[in-house]
Scaffold this active site. Structure first.
Site, mmCIF file in Angstrom:
data_model
loop_
_atom_site.group_PDB
_atom_site.id
_atom_site.type_symbol
_atom_site.label_atom_id
_atom_site.label_comp_id
_atom_site.label_asym_id
_atom_site.label_seq_id
_atom_site.Cartn_x
_atom_site.Cartn_y
_atom_site.Cartn_z
ATOM 1 N N CYS A 136 0.844 -1.207 0.000
ATOM 2 C CA CYS A 136 0.000 0.000 0.000
ATOM 3 C C CYS A 136 0.875 1.250 0.000
ATOM 4 O O CYS A 136 1.477 1.587 1.028
ATOM 5 C CB CYS A 136 -0.905 -0.030 1.231
ATOM 6 N N CYS A 139 -0.415 4.133 2.201
ATOM 7 C CA CYS A 139 -0.213 3.889 3.631
ATOM 8 C C CYS A 139 1.254 4.068 4.028
ATOM 9 O O CYS A 139 1.563 4.653 5.058
ATOM 10 C CB CYS A 139 -0.622 2.470 4.001
ATOM 11 N N ASP A 140 2.159 3.550 3.236
ATOM 12 C CA ASP A 140 3.541 3.420 3.695
ATOM 13 C C ASP A 140 4.576 4.234 2.918
ATOM 14 O O ASP A 140 5.740 4.289 3.328
ATOM 15 C CB ASP A 140 3.954 1.926 3.623
HETATM 16 C C1 LIG Z 1 0.137 -3.755 4.981
HETATM 17 C C2 LIG Z 1 -1.068 -2.854 4.910
HETATM 18 C C3 LIG Z 1 -0.962 -1.578 5.384
HETATM 19 C C4 LIG Z 1 -2.067 -0.728 5.341
HETATM 20 N N1 LIG Z 1 -1.940 0.538 5.854
HETATM 21 C C5 LIG Z 1 -2.996 1.381 5.835
HETATM 22 C C6 LIG Z 1 -2.879 2.697 6.358
HETATM 23 O O1 LIG Z 1 -1.823 3.123 6.840
HETATM 24 N N2 LIG Z 1 -3.985 3.488 6.288
HETATM 25 C C7 LIG Z 1 -5.165 3.070 5.738
HETATM 26 O O2 LIG Z 1 -6.146 3.831 5.744
HETATM 27 N N3 LIG Z 1 -5.287 1.821 5.234
HETATM 28 C C8 LIG Z 1 -4.234 0.963 5.253
HETATM 29 N N4 LIG Z 1 -4.360 -0.278 4.722
HETATM 30 C C9 LIG Z 1 -5.658 -0.679 4.148
HETATM 31 C C10 LIG Z 1 -6.649 -1.031 5.284
HETATM 32 O O3 LIG Z 1 -6.014 -1.875 6.223
HETATM 33 C C11 LIG Z 1 -7.877 -1.713 4.706
HETATM 34 O O4 LIG Z 1 -8.440 -0.873 3.721
HETATM 35 C C12 LIG Z 1 -8.922 -1.972 5.801
HETATM 36 O O5 LIG Z 1 -8.384 -2.772 6.827
HETATM 37 C C13 LIG Z 1 -10.145 -2.655 5.219
HETATM 38 O O6 LIG Z 1 -11.029 -2.926 6.247
HETATM 39 P P1 LIG Z 1 -12.148 -4.068 6.135
HETATM 40 O O7 LIG Z 1 -12.842 -4.078 7.435
HETATM 41 O O8 LIG Z 1 -12.925 -3.870 4.908
HETATM 42 O O9 LIG Z 1 -11.366 -5.428 5.896
HETATM 43 P P2 LIG Z 1 -10.173 -6.175 6.645
HETATM 44 O O10 LIG Z 1 -9.330 -5.225 7.406
HETATM 45 O O11 LIG Z 1 -9.566 -6.994 5.605
HETATM 46 O O12 LIG Z 1 -10.926 -7.103 7.700
HETATM 47 C C14 LIG Z 1 -11.737 -8.162 7.290
HETATM 48 C C15 LIG Z 1 -11.881 -9.164 8.424
HETATM 49 O O13 LIG Z 1 -12.800 -10.183 8.009
HETATM 50 C C16 LIG Z 1 -12.294 -11.465 8.385
HETATM 51 N N5 LIG Z 1 -12.844 -12.454 7.478
HETATM 52 C C17 LIG Z 1 -12.514 -12.712 6.180
HETATM 53 N N6 LIG Z 1 -13.282 -13.706 5.677
HETATM 54 C C18 LIG Z 1 -14.131 -14.069 6.676
HETATM 55 C C19 LIG Z 1 -15.173 -15.019 6.794
HETATM 56 N N7 LIG Z 1 -15.542 -15.794 5.786
HETATM 57 N N8 LIG Z 1 -15.797 -15.119 7.973
HETATM 58 C C20 LIG Z 1 -15.476 -14.345 9.024
HETATM 59 N N9 LIG Z 1 -14.497 -13.423 8.983
HETATM 60 C C21 LIG Z 1 -13.840 -13.283 7.819
HETATM 61 C C22 LIG Z 1 -10.792 -11.318 8.260
HETATM 62 O O14 LIG Z 1 -10.134 -12.279 9.070
HETATM 63 C C23 LIG Z 1 -10.590 -9.894 8.783
HETATM 64 O O15 LIG Z 1 -10.431 -9.891 10.179
HETATM 65 C C24 LIG Z 1 -3.288 -1.159 4.771
HETATM 66 C C25 LIG Z 1 -3.401 -2.460 4.277
HETATM 67 C C26 LIG Z 1 -2.298 -3.303 4.350
HETATM 68 C C27 LIG Z 1 -2.418 -4.710 3.837
#
Ligand SMILES: Cc1cc2nc3c(=O)[nH]c(=O)nc-3n(C[C@H](O)[C@H](O)[C@H](O)COP(=O)(O)OP(=O)(O)OC[C@H]3O[C@@H](n4cnc5c(N)ncnc54)[C@H](O)[C@@H]3O)c2cc1C
Length: 322
Positions: A136, A139-140
């Protein structure tokens, strides 16, 4: 076996699911969040978040813990490290099976299962994720001021992010597996015009190495098979994104990329089923956008329950003696 009935079941406890949980539980909805991995989702992979409004700097783990505690404070039940083994989302009452034995039911479900960046799958990648390897740039990128970095990939995101990373890095080397890019002409031209960017074509990263943090990569020429070593400060991998929607195929509408198709109110193709965060079809994937989706999904789900499920006021006037 029905292990519990709720008003709303949220699947996924990343920022989208936790935000939905906060809104729902605060509105006194009986809310269950089921999460397969660690609470916080992708945020826990981030050692520093510097773009969440109002918080200058926080670790992903701390931010996720704060969101989790807030949801729990309002009465949300969270089950993590479970396995969702079945989803029945048709009909008025939806059910979610966990670990092949427990079942939970609710008239509304919010899917917030997030996604993951496609990885190279080579030695050292797991070890140096967040310690020199990033997926990302938004982010980084800022952590690589005046550093030498590599961008892996040859599509639009790789080339656009390579250009954006030149704001920080001293040099950006794009490593791509083919002899041509799979990007729009303007993205290719812009990258080629940028004097900080150089290209290593028909090559890939074969291995990451270092001690505590990434220090070196092995680059393999895919034509000759030659391997060269290169000292490097950071590597950004942009070789695609995978939504966590494998279990939803055939259940509701997904686009070609497997992302959940939603309306502006985060409604899916099934009544009473909403989706939020990185698993939905959208352009920008950030914590702030996930949090916004979670808010909309929760509010829309509550409206759905008010209209279709929760007891309605009869509207009859009750006469009282005066
Ligand atoms: C390395 C990295 C660094 C990042 N840094 C930043 C940053 O600095 N700033 C920023 O704004 N964004 C950052 N992002 C992006 C940000 O983390 C994501 O956009 C955000 O976390 C998305 O949130 P979400 O809740 O949609 O999904 P996720 O964070 O992906 O959470 C989804 C959850 O659902 C669970 N899950 C999946 N499938 C199932 C299932 N079938 N049943 C039950 N649970 C399930 C997973 O285990 C997980 O806990 C970064 C991403 C990465 C990979």
């Amino acid at each position: 076996m029905n292990s519990g009935s709720y008003d709303v079941i949220v699947v996924g406890a990343g920022p989208a699911g936790l935000t939905a949980g906060i809104y729902l539980a605060r509105a006194k909805m009986r809310t269950l969040i089921l999460n397969e991995g660690t609470v916080g989702g992708q945020t826990v992979l981030t050692h520093e978040i510097a773009n969440y409004p109002g918080i200058e700097s926080i670790s992903g783990y701390q931010l996720a813990t704060a969101m989790k505690n807030q949801a729990k404070k309002f009465g949300c039940t969270i089950r993590s490290n479970i396995n969702v083994t079945g989803l029945d989302l048709d009909g008025e009452i939806k059910s979610v099976e966990v670990n092949g034995k427990e079942g939970f039911t609710a008239p509304a479900v919010i899917l917030a299962t997030g996604g993951r960046s496609r990885t190279l799958g080579v030695p050292g990648e797991e070890k140096f994720k967040g310690k020199g390897i990033s997926y990302c740039a938004t982010c980084d990128g800022d952590f690589f001021q005046d550093k030498e970095i590599i961008v892996v990939g040859g599509g639009n995101s790789a080339l656009e992010e390579a250009v954006s990373l030149t704001k920080y890095a001293r040099s950006v080397t794009v490593v791509h597996q083919f002899d041509h890019f799979q990007a729009f002409a303007h993205a290719i031209e812009e990258a080629k015009r940028n004097r900080k960017i150089s290209f290593v074509m028909e090559s890939t990263i074969a291995e990451f190495d270092g001690s505590d943090a990434l220090e070196m990569v092995k680059i393999k020429n895919l034509v000759t098979g030659d391997i060269s070593e290169r000292k490097i400060d950071g590597v950004f991998v942009f070789i695609g994104y995978v939504p966590n929607t494998e279990r939803l195929h055939g259940i509701l509408d997904l686009n070609k990329a497997g992302e959940i198709v939603v309306s502006p109110l985060m409604e899916t193709s099934l009544p009473g089923v909403y989706a939020a965060g990185d698993s939905v079809a959208k352009r920008y994937r950030q914590i702030t956008t996930a949090v916004a989706d979670g808010t909309v999904a929760a509010l829309a789900a509550m409206e759905y329950l008010r209209r279709n499920v929760l007891p309605q006021p009869t509207g009859e006037l009750v006469e009282t003696e005066s």
